[in-house]
Write a protein that holds these residues in place. Structure first.
Motif, PDB file in Angstrom:
ATOM      1  N   LYS A 170       0.421  11.593   4.573  1.00 52.95           N
ATOM      2  CA  LYS A 170       0.934  10.092   5.489  1.00 52.95           C
ATOM      3  C   LYS A 170      -0.389   9.888   5.651  1.00 52.95           C
ATOM      4  O   LYS A 170      -0.021   9.361   5.665  1.00 52.95           O
ATOM      5  CB  LYS A 170       2.042  10.765   6.611  1.00 52.95           C
ATOM      6  CG  LYS A 170       2.332  10.234   7.637  1.00 52.95           C
ATOM      7  CD  LYS A 170       2.810  10.786   8.308  1.00 52.95           C
ATOM      8  CE  LYS A 170       3.893   9.662   9.819  1.00 52.95           C
ATOM      9  NZ  LYS A 170       4.177  10.540  10.554  1.00 52.95           N
ATOM     10  N   ASN A 171      -1.140  10.818   6.054  1.00 54.72           N
ATOM     11  CA  ASN A 171      -2.641   9.822   6.127  1.00 54.72           C
ATOM     12  C   ASN A 171      -2.758   9.423   5.421  1.00 54.72           C
ATOM     13  O   ASN A 171      -3.986   8.150   5.466  1.00 54.72           O
ATOM     14  CB  ASN A 171      -3.164  11.638   6.955  1.00 54.72           C
ATOM     15  CG  ASN A 171      -4.877  10.895   7.696  1.00 54.72           C
ATOM     16  OD1 ASN A 171      -5.416   9.825   8.241  1.00 54.72           O
ATOM     17  ND2 ASN A 171      -6.116  10.997   6.789  1.00 54.72           N
ATOM     18  N   ASP A 172      -2.975   9.811   3.800  1.00 54.86           N
ATOM     19  CA  ASP A 172      -3.621   8.992   3.054  1.00 54.86           C
ATOM     20  C   ASP A 172      -2.778   7.234   2.869  1.00 54.86           C
ATOM     21  O   ASP A 172      -3.720   6.665   2.714  1.00 54.86           O
ATOM     22  CB  ASP A 172      -3.450   9.532   1.613  1.00 54.86           C
ATOM     23  CG  ASP A 172      -4.607  10.763   2.004  1.00 54.86           C
ATOM     24  OD1 ASP A 172      -5.556  10.943   2.152  1.00 54.86           O
ATOM     25  OD2 ASP A 172      -4.097  12.157   0.868  1.00 54.86           O
ATOM     26  N   LEU A 176      -4.278   3.267   3.768  1.00 52.16           N
ATOM     27  CA  LEU A 176      -4.498   1.799   2.635  1.00 52.16           C
ATOM     28  C   LEU A 176      -3.218   1.096   3.719  1.00 52.16           C
ATOM     29  O   LEU A 176      -3.791   0.022   3.315  1.00 52.16           O
ATOM     30  CB  LEU A 176      -3.729   2.272   1.544  1.00 52.16           C
ATOM     31  CG  LEU A 176      -4.907   3.764   0.477  1.00 52.16           C
ATOM     32  CD1 LEU A 176      -4.102   3.978  -0.638  1.00 52.16           C
ATOM     33  CD2 LEU A 176      -5.816   2.660   0.331  1.00 52.16           C
ATOM     34  N   LYS A 177      -2.438   1.582   4.759  1.00 52.37           N
ATOM     35  CA  LYS A 177      -2.012   0.579   5.028  1.00 52.37           C
ATOM     36  C   LYS A 177      -2.729  -0.571   5.980  1.00 52.37           C
ATOM     37  O   LYS A 177      -2.288  -1.565   5.999  1.00 52.37           O
ATOM     38  CB  LYS A 177      -0.290   1.558   5.599  1.00 52.37           C
ATOM     39  CG  LYS A 177       0.246   0.881   6.602  1.00 52.37           C
ATOM     40  CD  LYS A 177       1.449   1.602   7.658  1.00 52.37           C
ATOM     41  CE  LYS A 177       2.329   0.758   8.117  1.00 52.37           C
ATOM     42  NZ  LYS A 177       3.418  -0.217   7.569  1.00 52.37           N
ATOM     43  N   LEU A 178      -3.214   0.305   6.794  1.00 51.17           N
ATOM     44  CA  LEU A 178      -4.286  -0.565   7.921  1.00 51.17           C
ATOM     45  C   LEU A 178      -4.691  -0.735   7.013  1.00 51.17           C
ATOM     46  O   LEU A 178      -5.727  -1.942   7.563  1.00 51.17           O
ATOM     47  CB  LEU A 178      -4.986   0.681   8.444  1.00 51.17           C
ATOM     48  CG  LEU A 178      -4.396   1.846   9.706  1.00 51.17           C
ATOM     49  CD1 LEU A 178      -5.046   3.336  10.122  1.00 51.17           C
ATOM     50  CD2 LEU A 178      -3.600   0.634  10.983  1.00 51.17           C
ATOM     51  N   ALA A 179      -5.502  -0.360   6.002  1.00 53.57           N
ATOM     52  CA  ALA A 179      -5.961  -1.928   4.945  1.00 53.57           C
ATOM     53  C   ALA A 179      -5.820  -2.619   4.456  1.00 53.57           C
ATOM     54  O   ALA A 179      -6.151  -3.276   3.504  1.00 53.57           O
ATOM     55  CB  ALA A 179      -7.278  -0.625   3.745  1.00 53.57           C
ATOM     56  N   GLY A 180      -4.360  -2.754   4.720  1.00 51.80           N
ATOM     57  CA  GLY A 180      -3.197  -3.921   4.289  1.00 51.80           C
ATOM     58  C   GLY A 180      -3.035  -3.625   2.945  1.00 51.80           C
ATOM     59  O   GLY A 180      -2.544  -5.098   2.530  1.00 51.80           O
ATOM     60  N   ASP A 184       4.349  -0.844  -2.218  1.00 53.23           N
ATOM     61  CA  ASP A 184       4.051   0.152  -3.917  1.00 53.23           C
ATOM     62  C   ASP A 184       3.123  -0.249  -4.226  1.00 53.23           C
ATOM     63  O   ASP A 184       2.618   0.585  -5.313  1.00 53.23           O
ATOM     64  CB  ASP A 184       4.704  -1.402  -4.598  1.00 53.23           C
ATOM     65  CG  ASP A 184       6.355  -1.378  -4.492  1.00 53.23           C
ATOM     66  OD1 ASP A 184       6.823  -0.854  -4.240  1.00 53.23           O
ATOM     67  OD2 ASP A 184       6.747  -2.736  -4.522  1.00 53.23           O
ATOM     68  N   GLU A 185       1.794  -0.826  -3.855  1.00 52.66           N
ATOM     69  CA  GLU A 185       0.492  -0.716  -4.618  1.00 52.66           C
ATOM     70  C   GLU A 185      -0.001   0.779  -3.608  1.00 52.66           C
ATOM     71  O   GLU A 185      -0.800   1.391  -3.832  1.00 52.66           O
ATOM     72  CB  GLU A 185      -0.327  -1.711  -3.453  1.00 52.66           C
ATOM     73  CG  GLU A 185      -1.558  -1.563  -4.233  1.00 52.66           C
ATOM     74  CD  GLU A 185      -2.455  -2.881  -3.526  1.00 52.66           C
ATOM     75  OE1 GLU A 185      -4.076  -3.218  -4.178  1.00 52.66           O
ATOM     76  OE2 GLU A 185      -1.725  -3.888  -2.431  1.00 52.66           O
ATOM     77  N   ILE A 186       0.443   1.004  -2.534  1.00 56.72           N
ATOM     78  CA  ILE A 186      -0.134   2.575  -1.956  1.00 56.72           C
ATOM     79  C   ILE A 186       0.998   3.708  -2.583  1.00 56.72           C
ATOM     80  O   ILE A 186      -0.457   4.529  -2.932  1.00 56.72           O
ATOM     81  CB  ILE A 186       0.954   3.021  -0.568  1.00 56.72           C
ATOM     82  CG1 ILE A 186      -0.052   1.496   0.496  1.00 56.72           C
ATOM     83  CG2 ILE A 186       0.458   3.777  -0.146  1.00 56.72           C
ATOM     84  CD1 ILE A 186       0.176   1.469   1.593  1.00 56.72           C
ATOM     85  N   ARG A 187       1.782   3.391  -3.120  1.00 53.68           N
ATOM     86  CA  ARG A 187       2.487   4.664  -3.394  1.00 53.68           C
ATOM     87  C   ARG A 187       1.685   4.486  -5.385  1.00 53.68           C
ATOM     88  O   ARG A 187       1.331   6.051  -5.489  1.00 53.68           O
ATOM     89  CB  ARG A 187       3.909   4.464  -4.466  1.00 53.68           C
ATOM     90  CG  ARG A 187       4.678   4.580  -3.502  1.00 53.68           C
ATOM     91  CD  ARG A 187       6.336   4.369  -3.242  1.00 53.68           C
ATOM     92  NE  ARG A 187       7.339   4.548  -2.130  1.00 53.68           N
ATOM     93  CZ  ARG A 187       7.358   3.619  -1.721  1.00 53.68           C
ATOM     94  NH1 ARG A 187       7.505   2.321  -1.523  1.00 53.68           N
ATOM     95  NH2 ARG A 187       7.965   3.969  -0.320  1.00 53.68           N
ATOM     96  N   LYS A 188       0.764   3.439  -6.203  1.00 51.31           N
ATOM     97  CA  LYS A 188       0.469   3.741  -7.469  1.00 51.31           C
ATOM     98  C   LYS A 188      -0.843   4.290  -6.707  1.00 51.31           C
ATOM     99  O   LYS A 188      -1.446   4.904  -8.175  1.00 51.31           O
ATOM    100  CB  LYS A 188       1.011   2.181  -7.471  1.00 51.31           C
ATOM    101  CG  LYS A 188      -0.388   1.753  -9.022  1.00 51.31           C
ATOM    102  CD  LYS A 188       0.282   0.911  -9.698  1.00 51.31           C
ATOM    103  CE  LYS A 188      -0.851   0.585 -10.893  1.00 51.31           C
ATOM    104  NZ  LYS A 188      -0.640  -0.821 -11.827  1.00 51.31           N
ATOM    105  N   THR A 189      -1.399   3.400  -5.813  1.00 49.38           N
ATOM    106  CA  THR A 189      -2.759   4.053  -5.715  1.00 49.38           C
ATOM    107  C   THR A 189      -2.969   5.681  -5.305  1.00 49.38           C
ATOM    108  O   THR A 189      -3.817   6.521  -5.938  1.00 49.38           O
ATOM    109  CB  THR A 189      -3.433   3.775  -4.548  1.00 49.38           C
ATOM    110  OG1 THR A 189      -3.732   1.828  -4.922  1.00 49.38           O
ATOM    111  CG2 THR A 189      -5.141   3.989  -3.720  1.00 49.38           C
ATOM    112  N   LEU A 190      -1.586   6.080  -4.576  1.00 49.66           N
ATOM    113  CA  LEU A 190      -2.066   7.391  -3.973  1.00 49.66           C
ATOM    114  C   LEU A 190      -1.392   7.962  -5.127  1.00 49.66           C
ATOM    115  O   LEU A 190      -2.264   9.534  -5.796  1.00 49.66           O
ATOM    116  CB  LEU A 190      -1.061   8.214  -2.888  1.00 49.66           C
ATOM    117  CG  LEU A 190      -1.932   7.433  -1.848  1.00 49.66           C
ATOM    118  CD1 LEU A 190      -0.931   7.795  -0.500  1.00 49.66           C
ATOM    119  CD2 LEU A 190      -3.198   7.709  -1.676  1.00 49.66           C
TER     120      LEU A 190
END
Length: 262
Positions: A170-172, A176-180, A184-190
């Motif tokens: 959740k922290n990770d 990324l959410k705060l970085a804009g 879908d992009e967050i899921r892929k990155t993590l």
């Protein structure tokens, strides 16, 4: 290679607050079932050096008391953040607490491989759990506090680690959410980040397990003494000399750029 290093602080490659505390290798994913004959002989030779005042700054007898310390240091090397191994795992490892001294003396250091096998399985379990969490949603309206520094925390049970990993993922995600970033992009990155971590642990080889174990022994006697495999010793010498010679070229590092000298 045994190296005494006063005034030089080296980081064991296996150290991370969240996973991995070994030097990741590459290529063959298979880990040897146990120590090789050369590694068995090396363990005995290292014992001879570290217990001899001619070679060790503060030689110390390898007994049950030191054996317990070696176990603590080895687990700290594998899982410094205490986010993979459970309290039950660590309790089970206590069967080695007073036998690692005999293992090193005889060269039968198979317990190092047994402990590492459990560690690697726990990494598999935890990364699988983390990647599964990415398929769901997180509620950021809840008032939660994430304690990421677990150096002095006790070993936790599986349920507590589940909660800890949920907070970590959740922290990770929040960062990324705060970085804009979009969901879908967050899921892929993590997912890629966690997958790479798992691959790093899967690629660890027997010589790296052996090095970490003997470093736990050497470090328990003197924090300024390391055991290095031939490859690690070569890399260390390259880093200290700041140059590399091979394939018909002499290279050196200048301002973070590798330059061909000749």
């Amino acid at each position: 290679m045994i190296r005494n290093r006063p005034l030089i602080a080296l980081t064991l490659g296996l150290a991370m607050a969240a996973p991995l505390a070994l030097l990741a290798g590459s290529g063959d994913l298979a880990l040897s079932a146990g120590p090789t004959r050369d590694q068995a002989t090396t363990a005995q030779m290292v014992h001879g050096l570290l217990s001899d005042s001619r070679y060790a700054y503060r030689p110390r007898a390898l007994d049950d008391a030191l054996s317990r310390e070696v176990l603590v240091e080895y687990l700290k090397t594998l899982d410094p953040g205490k986010v993979f191994l459970t309290a039950q795992d660590v309790a089970g490892f206590q069967r080695y607490a007073t036998t690692l001294d005999d293992a090193i003396k005889t060269g039968k250091v198979d317990p190092a491989w047994s402990i590492f096998a459990t560690y690697r399985q726990r990494v598999e379990d935890r990364i699988g759990y983390a990647r599964g969490l990415l398929k769901g949603q997180f509620d950021f309206t809840k008032d939660e506090r994430y304690a990421y520094d677990r150096e002095d925390a006790p070993w936790a049970d599986a349920a507590t680690l589940d909660a800890l990993w949920r907070q970590s993922v959740k922290n990770d995600w929040l960062r990324l959410k705060l970085a804009g970033k979009q969901p879908d992009e967050i899921r892929k990155t993590l997912d890629k980040r966690y997958a790479n971590l798992l691959t790093s642990v899967r690629e660890l080889k027997g010589d790296e397990v052996f090095q970490s174990f003997l470093n736990a022994y050497a470090g328990s006697i003197d924090p300024h003494t390391d055991y290095m495999t031939p490859r690690s010793a070569e890399n260390f010498n390259v880093s200290m000399s700041n140059s590399l010679e091979g394939i018909g070229a002499v290279l050196f590092r200048q301002d973070d750029v590798v330059v061909v000298r000749e």
